[in-house]
Design a protein around this motif. Structure first.
Motif, PDB file in Angstrom:
ATOM      1  N   SER A 189       5.345   9.661   2.974  1.00  0.00           N
ATOM      2  CA  SER A 189       6.455  10.274   2.240  1.00  0.00           C
ATOM      3  C   SER A 189       7.151   9.287   1.315  1.00  0.00           C
ATOM      4  CB  SER A 189       7.480  10.843   3.230  1.00  0.00           C
ATOM      5  OG  SER A 189       6.981  12.000   3.861  1.00  0.00           O
ATOM      6  N   ALA A 190       6.645   8.058   1.253  1.00  0.00           N
ATOM      7  CA  ALA A 190       7.258   7.045   0.384  1.00  0.00           C
ATOM      8  C   ALA A 190       6.285   6.747  -0.737  1.00  0.00           C
ATOM      9  CB  ALA A 190       7.571   5.783   1.189  1.00  0.00           C
ATOM     10  N   ALA A 191       6.390   7.482  -1.815  1.00  0.00           N
ATOM     11  CA  ALA A 191       5.401   7.378  -2.884  1.00  0.00           C
ATOM     12  C   ALA A 191       6.085   7.231  -4.235  1.00  0.00           C
ATOM     13  CB  ALA A 191       4.502   8.604  -2.895  1.00  0.00           C
ATOM     14  N   PRO A 192       5.444   6.531  -5.171  1.00  0.00           N
ATOM     15  CA  PRO A 192       6.043   6.331  -6.494  1.00  0.00           C
ATOM     16  C   PRO A 192       5.917   7.539  -7.404  1.00  0.00           C
ATOM     17  CG  PRO A 192       3.905   5.262  -6.396  1.00  0.00           C
ATOM     18  CD  PRO A 192       4.173   5.795  -5.009  1.00  0.00           C
ATOM     19  N   TYR A 225      13.788   9.505  -6.402  1.00  0.00           N
ATOM     20  CA  TYR A 225      14.366   8.162  -6.463  1.00  0.00           C
ATOM     21  C   TYR A 225      14.274   7.468  -5.098  1.00  0.00           C
ATOM     22  CZ  TYR A 225      16.597  10.185 -10.642  1.00  0.00           C
ATOM     23  OH  TYR A 225      16.850  10.826 -11.828  1.00  0.00           O
ATOM     24  N   PHE A 226      14.638   8.202  -4.066  1.00  0.00           N
ATOM     25  CA  PHE A 226      14.621   7.649  -2.717  1.00  0.00           C
ATOM     26  C   PHE A 226      13.197   7.312  -2.280  1.00  0.00           C
ATOM     27  CE2 PHE A 226      14.453   8.370   1.953  1.00  0.00           C
ATOM     28  CZ  PHE A 226      15.277   7.332   2.342  1.00  0.00           C
ATOM     29  N   ASN A 227      12.248   8.194  -2.586  1.00  0.00           N
ATOM     30  CA  ASN A 227      10.855   7.948  -2.209  1.00  0.00           C
ATOM     31  C   ASN A 227      10.320   6.677  -2.859  1.00  0.00           C
ATOM     32  OD1 ASN A 227      10.937  10.310  -0.797  1.00  0.00           O
ATOM     33  ND2 ASN A 227       9.673  11.477  -2.205  1.00  0.00           N
ATOM     34  N   ARG A 454      11.617  13.197   6.354  1.00  0.00           N
ATOM     35  CA  ARG A 454      10.482  12.379   5.948  1.00  0.00           C
ATOM     36  C   ARG A 454      10.357  11.127   6.814  1.00  0.00           C
ATOM     37  NH1 ARG A 454       8.480  13.120   0.653  1.00  0.00           N
ATOM     38  NH2 ARG A 454       9.516  14.749  -0.551  1.00  0.00           N
ATOM     39  N   ILE A 455      11.490  10.522   7.137  1.00  0.00           N
ATOM     40  CA  ILE A 455      11.469   9.262   7.883  1.00  0.00           C
ATOM     41  C   ILE A 455      10.989   9.480   9.304  1.00  0.00           C
ATOM     42  CG2 ILE A 455      12.896   7.358   8.725  1.00  0.00           C
ATOM     43  CD1 ILE A 455      14.748   7.901   6.310  1.00  0.00           C
TER      44      ILE A 455
END
Length: 528
Positions: A189-192, A225-227, A454-455
């Motif tokens: 869930s952490a993608a640019p 932005y957060f991702n 997501r976290i």
């Protein structure tokens, strides 16, 4: 690349008396979770349970007052003649209008071309080849976190390359596989970039938010932005625990001398990108720059179709409302540019074939969406979700639990659920209809709740033996150490999971406290 057979049961790999309490607990969770039915039947079963509960709640006169509208919300018996008539008549409409269905397909069509043409694998290999012994952990972690744009194919690409990259610089390849797996799965869930998961989660969050506010929309860029920043947080956490702890653990894990570690893969990795691949990546880069310039030029006029009626870029603007199509077309064009230059696309007929091939792994998800859409339709029509959300919000207000404790508890709840239900979309389908409306009534926006979800989901997934990718990485690890088992892998993934959850959660609350928007037009708070 060789493939390993499924590992033996945990009891055959390590006797339970030799495992720690936590590992024995995870084995119990594995056994319990394996007894759950397929998610398709699970959602249909839940729909039936909701119908039964609605009949009981209606008979008891269950109701609540919506604080946003002041209207009474009354439980509706879903076994009533009118309710059954609507369910039968709208079953097809429930499916085809399911928000996540169209969004994910549009994005997948484009990503499929970029993946099948060879662009995404080439980019990942190019990034990992540049890794030096000092920075190899960080680079593998960053590539893994960013690899979600390749969807599930990222696991097949990044995990073996992580082992190869570590071995190439003289470090334990088993640790490399673990780092790549943790970053890819934990950082899914952490993608640019916007990916199919963003489209799915946004669609599900929209459905849940509309229980309280019928006009509320959560776009695929709600957490953009957060991702993007989370990608670096995940990579930092993975690098930190690897350098401080797992490298020492790697010294205890002896790689088999006759390990089947994929000699062809090593040779392909060492050769570097060919001249043709380099030309293809340059062509894709040029196409991306031109595409960005085109979007900017089209968005400049005050009356542009990419703006909303007020001339801004809010949720109803062409840019935000159509972001899934824009992202899908973007990947589509980049894949074609790469494929034409490298020769992987020789005829126009190849492109739709690539799209079909890329979507094929998601057919099961589309089948699951049918059951999920019926469950959500019944749940909404029963009004049980709204009543439960109102009562839950009233409870939290009565005990004076602040937003911090509510969000922290929600993250832990999601994590516990992720140990049993490893499908991120399946778990959010279940939880969103409760958490999103409840938190909205407490002044927490759906975008905030989704970021919290997501976290918990991503970081707990990597320690669940129920995940099919958990078994897959075990196969890659067994290429280097044939007697490696579930206990071996858990001893590596548990520290990574804990570190990612702590660092990512701290980052989440820091972001939330500063009041920074999660994405374009995505607020921190919600005003009922």
């Amino acid at each position: 690349m060789s493939t390993a057979k499924n590992p033996p049961p945990a009891s055959q790999v390590h006797s339970e008396e030799h495992l720690g309490v936590l590992m024995r607990s995870l084995i119990v969770i594995e056994r319990a979770g394996n007894k759950l039915p397929h998610p398709f039947w699970l959602f249909l079963g839940l729909a039936l349970i909701v119908m039964i509960l609605s009949a009981v709640a209606s008979a008891m006169g269950a109701s609540a007052v919506n604080p946003a509208t002041g209207e009474d919300v009354v439980a509706v018996n879903q076994f009533g003649a009118e309710s059954l008539r609507e369910l039968v008549a709208n079953s097809v409409t429930n499916y085809v209008t399911f928000p996540a269905l169209g969004l994910v397909l549009v994005v997948l069509f484009g990503v499929a071309v970029a993946e099948q043409s060879g662009l995404i694998p080439a980019l990942m290999k190019a990034a990992l080849r540049s890794a030096s012994p000092r920075w190899v952990t960080l680079i593998v972690a960053l590539v893994g976190s960013a690899a979600s744009m390749a969807s599930d194919a990222a696991y097949m690409i990044v995990i073996p390359l992580g082992g190869i990259a570590f071995k190439a610089v003289g470090r334990n390849p088993i640790i490399g596989c673990a780092v790549a797996y943790a970053a890819t799965s934990g950082g899914y869930s952490a993608a640019p970039f916007v990916n199919s998961l963003d489209a799915i989660l946004g669609g599900l969050s929209t459905s849940a938010a509309q229980i309280v506010d019928g006009s509320y929309v959560v776009t695929p860029v709600a957490n953009l932005y957060f991702n993007f920043m989370s990608m670096f947080v995940v990579a930092f956490a993975v690098t930190l625990v690897t350098e401080l702890l797992l490298n020492k653990r790697g010294e205890q894990l002896t790689v088999d001398e006759d390990s089947d570690d994929g000699v062809e893969d090593h040779e392909d990795f060492a050769r570097g990108a060919s001249a043709t691949e380099k030309r293809g990546m340059i062509a894709a880069l040029i196409a991306m720059v031109l595409g960005i310039i085109l979007v900017i030029v089209l968005a400049l006029p005050q009356e542009s179709f990419l703006r909303d009626v007020d001339g801004g870029f809010g949720p109803e603007s062409g840019l935000m409302a159509g972001i899934a199509a824009i992202v899908g077309v973007g990947f589509f064009v980049l894949g074609i540019a790469y494929g034409v230059v490298t020769g992987s696309i020789r005829t126009w007929e190849t492109v739709p074939n690539m799209m079909a091939e890329g979507v094929r792994p998601f057919v099961q998800v589309m089948v699951l969406f049918f059951a999920a859409s019926q469950f959500l339709a019944v749940f909404k029509a029963s009004s049980l979700g709204e009543i439960f959300a109102i009562k839950g919000a009233e409870f939290f207000q009565s005990v004076e639990a602040g937003p911090f404790l509510i969000l922290l508890g929600g993250s832990v709840l999601v994590g516990m659920g992720a140990l049993l239900i490893t499908s991120g979309t399946g778990l959010w389908t279940l939880l969103s209809v409760i958490l999103v409306p409840m938190f909205m009534l407490l002044g927490i926006s759906p975008e905030t709740t989704q970021a919290m979800y997501r976290i918990g989901d991503s970081t707990f997934n990597i320690v669940s033996p129920m995940s099919p990718y958990f078994i897959m990485i075990l196969g890659f690890v067994q290429r280097y150490k044939k007697d490696a088992g579930i206990g071996t892998l858990l001893s590596l993934t548990i520290p990574l999971s804990i570190a990612m959850w702590i660092c990512w959660t701290a980052f989440f609350f820091a972001w939330w406290a500063l009041g920074i928007p999660w994405g374009p037009g995505s607020p921190i708070d919600y005003a009922p």
